[in-house]
Design a protein around this motif. Structure first.
Motif, PDB file in Angstrom:
ATOM      1  N   GLY A  22      15.767 -32.641  13.100  1.00 40.79           N
ATOM      2  CA  GLY A  22      14.668 -32.126  13.848  1.00 40.79           C
ATOM      3  C   GLY A  22      15.200 -31.000  14.554  1.00 40.79           C
ATOM      4  O   GLY A  22      16.010 -30.197  14.007  1.00 40.79           O
ATOM      5  N   ALA A  23      14.401 -30.902  15.747  1.00 37.64           N
ATOM      6  CA  ALA A  23      14.914 -29.596  16.684  1.00 37.64           C
ATOM      7  C   ALA A  23      14.953 -28.261  15.800  1.00 37.64           C
ATOM      8  O   ALA A  23      16.049 -27.462  15.787  1.00 37.64           O
ATOM      9  CB  ALA A  23      16.536 -29.887  17.235  1.00 37.64           C
ATOM     10  N   ALA A  24      13.937 -28.095  15.112  1.00 41.23           N
ATOM     11  CA  ALA A  24      13.857 -27.047  14.006  1.00 41.23           C
ATOM     12  C   ALA A  24      14.032 -25.615  14.760  1.00 41.23           C
ATOM     13  O   ALA A  24      14.524 -24.680  14.002  1.00 41.23           O
ATOM     14  CB  ALA A  24      12.739 -26.945  13.051  1.00 41.23           C
ATOM     15  N   THR A  44       3.901 -31.184   0.650  1.00 49.05           N
ATOM     16  CA  THR A  44       4.343 -32.218   1.174  1.00 49.05           C
ATOM     17  C   THR A  44       3.281 -33.259   1.387  1.00 49.05           C
ATOM     18  O   THR A  44       2.168 -32.974   1.714  1.00 49.05           O
ATOM     19  CB  THR A  44       5.237 -32.048   2.215  1.00 49.05           C
ATOM     20  OG1 THR A  44       4.432 -31.955   3.379  1.00 49.05           O
ATOM     21  CG2 THR A  44       6.387 -31.089   1.910  1.00 49.05           C
ATOM     22  N   VAL A  45       3.632 -34.470   0.963  1.00 51.20           N
ATOM     23  CA  VAL A  45       2.587 -35.825   1.424  1.00 51.20           C
ATOM     24  C   VAL A  45       2.225 -35.513   3.023  1.00 51.20           C
ATOM     25  O   VAL A  45       3.110 -35.489   3.975  1.00 51.20           O
ATOM     26  CB  VAL A  45       3.396 -37.071   1.222  1.00 51.20           C
ATOM     27  CG1 VAL A  45       2.338 -38.131   1.768  1.00 51.20           C
ATOM     28  CG2 VAL A  45       3.352 -37.272  -0.357  1.00 51.20           C
ATOM     29  N   ASN A  46       0.808 -35.291   3.269  1.00 50.97           N
ATOM     30  CA  ASN A  46       0.189 -35.261   4.444  1.00 50.97           C
ATOM     31  C   ASN A  46       0.697 -34.069   5.236  1.00 50.97           C
ATOM     32  O   ASN A  46       0.683 -34.194   6.459  1.00 50.97           O
ATOM     33  CB  ASN A  46       0.629 -36.535   5.497  1.00 50.97           C
ATOM     34  CG  ASN A  46       0.079 -38.121   4.930  1.00 50.97           C
ATOM     35  OD1 ASN A  46      -1.074 -37.860   4.428  1.00 50.97           O
ATOM     36  ND2 ASN A  46       0.897 -39.070   5.059  1.00 50.97           N
ATOM     37  N   GLY A  47       1.406 -33.165   4.614  1.00 48.41           N
ATOM     38  CA  GLY A  47       1.732 -31.851   5.105  1.00 48.41           C
ATOM     39  C   GLY A  47       2.918 -32.177   6.128  1.00 48.41           C
ATOM     40  O   GLY A  47       3.190 -31.488   6.957  1.00 48.41           O
ATOM     41  N   GLU A  48       3.660 -33.278   5.852  1.00 46.71           N
ATOM     42  CA  GLU A  48       4.683 -33.670   7.038  1.00 46.71           C
ATOM     43  C   GLU A  48       5.943 -32.524   6.637  1.00 46.71           C
ATOM     44  O   GLU A  48       6.215 -32.072   5.608  1.00 46.71           O
ATOM     45  CB  GLU A  48       5.209 -35.121   6.722  1.00 46.71           C
ATOM     46  CG  GLU A  48       4.096 -36.025   7.328  1.00 46.71           C
ATOM     47  CD  GLU A  48       4.120 -37.562   6.983  1.00 46.71           C
ATOM     48  OE1 GLU A  48       3.499 -38.043   7.372  1.00 46.71           O
ATOM     49  OE2 GLU A  48       4.864 -37.788   6.011  1.00 46.71           O
ATOM     50  N   THR A  49       6.611 -32.592   7.862  1.00 46.67           N
ATOM     51  CA  THR A  49       7.607 -31.242   7.801  1.00 46.67           C
ATOM     52  C   THR A  49       8.874 -32.227   8.782  1.00 46.67           C
ATOM     53  O   THR A  49       8.840 -33.363   9.301  1.00 46.67           O
ATOM     54  CB  THR A  49       7.530 -30.275   8.931  1.00 46.67           C
ATOM     55  OG1 THR A  49       7.340 -30.575  10.229  1.00 46.67           O
ATOM     56  CG2 THR A  49       5.867 -29.630   8.492  1.00 46.67           C
ATOM     57  N   GLY A  50      10.015 -31.474   8.588  1.00 43.73           N
ATOM     58  CA  GLY A  50      11.140 -32.110   9.122  1.00 43.73           C
ATOM     59  C   GLY A  50      11.249 -31.238  10.667  1.00 43.73           C
ATOM     60  O   GLY A  50      12.386 -31.547  11.137  1.00 43.73           O
ATOM     61  N   ASP A  51      10.388 -31.055  11.239  1.00 45.33           N
ATOM     62  CA  ASP A  51      10.380 -30.310  12.584  1.00 45.33           C
ATOM     63  C   ASP A  51      11.169 -31.201  13.643  1.00 45.33           C
ATOM     64  O   ASP A  51      11.701 -31.018  14.387  1.00 45.33           O
ATOM     65  CB  ASP A  51       8.731 -29.883  13.049  1.00 45.33           C
ATOM     66  CG  ASP A  51       8.410 -28.883  12.364  1.00 45.33           C
ATOM     67  OD1 ASP A  51       9.120 -28.192  11.632  1.00 45.33           O
ATOM     68  OD2 ASP A  51       7.353 -28.323  12.670  1.00 45.33           O
ATOM     69  N   VAL A  52      10.717 -32.638  13.582  1.00 44.16           N
ATOM     70  CA  VAL A  52      11.261 -33.722  14.420  1.00 44.16           C
ATOM     71  C   VAL A  52      12.038 -34.697  13.578  1.00 44.16           C
ATOM     72  O   VAL A  52      13.029 -35.068  14.423  1.00 44.16           O
ATOM     73  CB  VAL A  52       9.997 -34.297  15.219  1.00 44.16           C
ATOM     74  CG1 VAL A  52      10.761 -35.550  16.040  1.00 44.16           C
ATOM     75  CG2 VAL A  52       9.233 -33.488  15.723  1.00 44.16           C
ATOM     76  N   ALA A  53      11.565 -35.141  12.543  1.00 40.67           N
ATOM     77  CA  ALA A  53      12.560 -35.952  11.696  1.00 40.67           C
ATOM     78  C   ALA A  53      13.002 -37.194  12.517  1.00 40.67           C
ATOM     79  O   ALA A  53      12.124 -37.746  13.348  1.00 40.67           O
ATOM     80  CB  ALA A  53      13.629 -35.475  10.990  1.00 40.67           C
ATOM     81  N   CYS A  54      14.255 -37.451  12.542  1.00 39.80           N
ATOM     82  CA  CYS A  54      14.674 -38.561  13.190  1.00 39.80           C
ATOM     83  C   CYS A  54      15.238 -38.098  14.704  1.00 39.80           C
ATOM     84  O   CYS A  54      15.767 -38.840  15.546  1.00 39.80           O
ATOM     85  CB  CYS A  54      15.754 -39.503  12.529  1.00 39.80           C
ATOM     86  SG  CYS A  54      15.288 -39.961  10.939  1.00 39.80           S
ATOM     87  N   ASP A  55      15.082 -36.962  15.026  1.00 37.21           N
ATOM     88  CA  ASP A  55      15.460 -36.414  16.087  1.00 37.21           C
ATOM     89  C   ASP A  55      16.981 -36.457  16.448  1.00 37.21           C
ATOM     90  O   ASP A  55      17.494 -36.634  17.675  1.00 37.21           O
ATOM     91  CB  ASP A  55      14.500 -36.961  17.439  1.00 37.21           C
ATOM     92  CG  ASP A  55      14.777 -36.028  18.743  1.00 37.21           C
ATOM     93  OD1 ASP A  55      15.144 -34.852  18.330  1.00 37.21           O
ATOM     94  OD2 ASP A  55      14.625 -36.836  19.826  1.00 37.21           O
ATOM     95  N   HIS A  56      17.627 -36.500  15.274  1.00 32.12           N
ATOM     96  CA  HIS A  56      19.142 -36.649  15.459  1.00 32.12           C
ATOM     97  C   HIS A  56      19.799 -35.658  16.208  1.00 32.12           C
ATOM     98  O   HIS A  56      20.744 -36.028  17.012  1.00 32.12           O
ATOM     99  CB  HIS A  56      19.515 -36.991  13.815  1.00 32.12           C
ATOM    100  CG  HIS A  56      20.858 -36.909  13.811  1.00 32.12           C
ATOM    101  ND1 HIS A  56      21.744 -37.906  14.078  1.00 32.12           N
ATOM    102  CD2 HIS A  56      22.105 -36.034  13.671  1.00 32.12           C
ATOM    103  CE1 HIS A  56      23.282 -37.812  13.747  1.00 32.12           C
ATOM    104  NE2 HIS A  56      23.257 -36.427  13.720  1.00 32.12           N
ATOM    105  N   TYR A  57      19.167 -34.500  16.179  1.00 32.75           N
ATOM    106  CA  TYR A  57      20.060 -33.448  17.031  1.00 32.75           C
ATOM    107  C   TYR A  57      19.966 -33.739  18.594  1.00 32.75           C
ATOM    108  O   TYR A  57      21.104 -33.435  19.056  1.00 32.75           O
ATOM    109  CB  TYR A  57      18.832 -32.058  16.798  1.00 32.75           C
ATOM    110  CG  TYR A  57      19.693 -30.910  17.717  1.00 32.75           C
ATOM    111  CD1 TYR A  57      20.510 -30.234  16.823  1.00 32.75           C
ATOM    112  CD2 TYR A  57      19.070 -30.769  18.929  1.00 32.75           C
ATOM    113  CE1 TYR A  57      21.139 -28.983  17.555  1.00 32.75           C
ATOM    114  CE2 TYR A  57      19.693 -29.365  19.481  1.00 32.75           C
ATOM    115  CZ  TYR A  57      20.809 -28.609  18.764  1.00 32.75           C
ATOM    116  OH  TYR A  57      21.171 -27.635  19.506  1.00 32.75           O
TER     117      TYR A  57
END
Ligand code: PNW
Length: 438
Positions: A22-24, A44-57
């Protein structure tokens, strides 16, 4: 499983940057081709992105604690190139390197070994704008980035892999268009594959010039192929050609210095342009080979859509559970290529897991793990030199074009709250590893 794995066998879990961080738009990170692709409607399915993802950052410390809690030895993750070099050339971004320094230090404090991948598909968009992997110059940019990483972290990480699954970047990114950057041109995909291999060779050279101690290698995805009817010459030919395009196209240049003749013949004028000296650069000795295994391929001439028998079931990706394929494949590549030590850098399964009363029961994943570990043991008894196993993945994450709809984790992620909960399979993996050491 009667026989245990050796005490020094490396147990781990794996992730990749775009799928979890995330933390793109933070810390000076530049855009990557996956930001562009996932933000393009319909990709992508539902237009989902990795902008936040698991917020691992932001949650990396909690994730490191989770990894340590599993009792594994090692953690495989990737560096987001656009986080450390936003334009893919020129200035380094110190804030980006700081993040990886904090992560690596947090791992080392817990006694966890960092297994780093330099390229897990998130090319800086600025390089894509100049032709991406279609442009031979990108190979040199990659070698520079690899050298900088080695200069800074060579002494703190356990191993460095250049690419993750170049077949996916080339074929899914440039021939089928399912992955970024989304082209649909087979000849282009093969030119890209050559540049990926060349960039791998150049990166090994630039890294080894700085540090000859830290093991360097590459991670390939292998989907061994089977004819639906082994008696059918046509089925055998189809399986053989797919073996050529997904396995030998990458293994032959790396270990033998030449592309496979049958695939070159199939490609005809779609074969890539190869400059004098390229094959010698690609054929550098590896310190290790990473193999990612999920399923097999199944081929029928008469009925191209025929499903594999799937006696052990299908995962949520529609991929057949086929542990025998892992054992047979490892024995085969050991015989055909005399490879260096092998790590299973990914193996795992997606299932539609649900959280119920605070628990996730995922018996199908436990069965997948158990049978694949058995197959691994079998391959080792038959002579394959396997040094470690990394389950994909530590936690549910952004499954590329599938968005958040596919869950591969040993850990359940509630994306609304970012709460992590170890699934039954996570408990099983932890206990299994503990037993190997007892
Ligand atoms: C791998 N295929 O991707 C990747 O390394 C991971 O990032 C990914 O999450 C994982 O496997 C699960 O999919 C693949 O179509 C994607 O053959 C597609 C294929 C193979 C591997």
């Amino acid at each position: 499983m009667n026989q245990k794995f050796a005490k020094d066998f490396t147990w781990g879990v794996a992730t990749s940057a775009y799928q979890i961080e995330g933390a793109a738009n933070e810390g000076g990170r530049g855009p990557s081709i996956w930001d562009t692709f996932s933000h393009t409607p319909g990709k992508t399915v539902n237009g989902e992105t990795g902008d936040v993802a698991c917020d691992h950052y932001h949650r990396y410390q909690e994730d490191v604690d989770l990894i340590a809690g599993l009792g594994v030895d090692a953690y495989r993750f990737s560096i987001a190139w656009p986080r450390v070099q936003p334009e893919g050339k020129g200035a380094w971004n110190e804030a980006g390197f700081d993040f990886y320094s904090r992560l690596i230090d947090a791992l080392l404090v817990k006694g966890l070994q960092p297994y780093v991948t330099l390229y897990h598909w998130d090319l800086p968009q600025a390089l894509e704008d100049e032709g991406g992997w279609r442009n031979r110059d990108t190979c040199h940019r990659f070698a520079d980035y690899a050298a900088e990483f080695m200069r800074r972290y060579g002494d703190s990480v356990k191993t460095i892999s250049t690419h993750n699954e170049p077949w996916c970047t080339a074929t899914l990114g440039h021939a089928t268009g399912q992955f970024a950057p989304g082209y649909q041109d087979e000849a282009m995909a093969y030119q890209v594959s050559h540049h990926l291999l060349l960039s791998h060779g150049l990166a090994l050279q630039s890294m080894r010039a700085l540090n000859s101690e830290t093991p360097v290698g590459i991670v390939l995805n292998h989907t061994p192929t089977y004819p639906a009817n082994p008696e059918s010459e046509a089925d055998r030919q189809l399986a053989r050609l797919d073996d050529g395009t997904n396995i030998r196209w990458y293994m032959d240049p790396i270990f033998r210095g030449a592309y496979p003749q049958d695939v070159l013949a199939y490609l005809g004028d779609k074969a890539p342009k190869v400059a004098d000296g390229d094959m010698a650069i690609i054929r550098q000795p590896l310190d290790f080979l990473g193999v990612n295994y999920y399923t097999r391929g199944y081929f029928s001439q008469a009925n191209p859509q025929i499903p594999a028998p799937a006696a052990m079931g299908l995962t949520d990706m529609g991929w057949e559970v086929y542990p025998q394929g892992l054992a047979q494949h490892l024995v085969r590549i050991t015989r055909d290529y005399l490879p260096p030590p092998i790590y299973i850098t990914e193996n795992g399964a997606a299932f539609p897991d649900r959280m119920e009363k605070g628990e996730v029961q995922d018996p199908a994943r436990i069965h997948y793990l158990e049978t694949h570990l058995q197959a691994l043991r079998q391959a080792m008894e038959l002579g394959a030199d396997i040094r470690g196993y990394f389950y994909w993945s530590l936690a549910d994450n952004y499954e590329w074009n599938w968005g958040y709809s596919k869950r591969f984790g040993l850990t359940y992620v509630d994306y609304a709250t970012q709460q992590r909960t170890l699934k039954a399979s996570g408990h099983w993996y932890r206990d299994f590893i503990a037993r190997q050491r007892a």
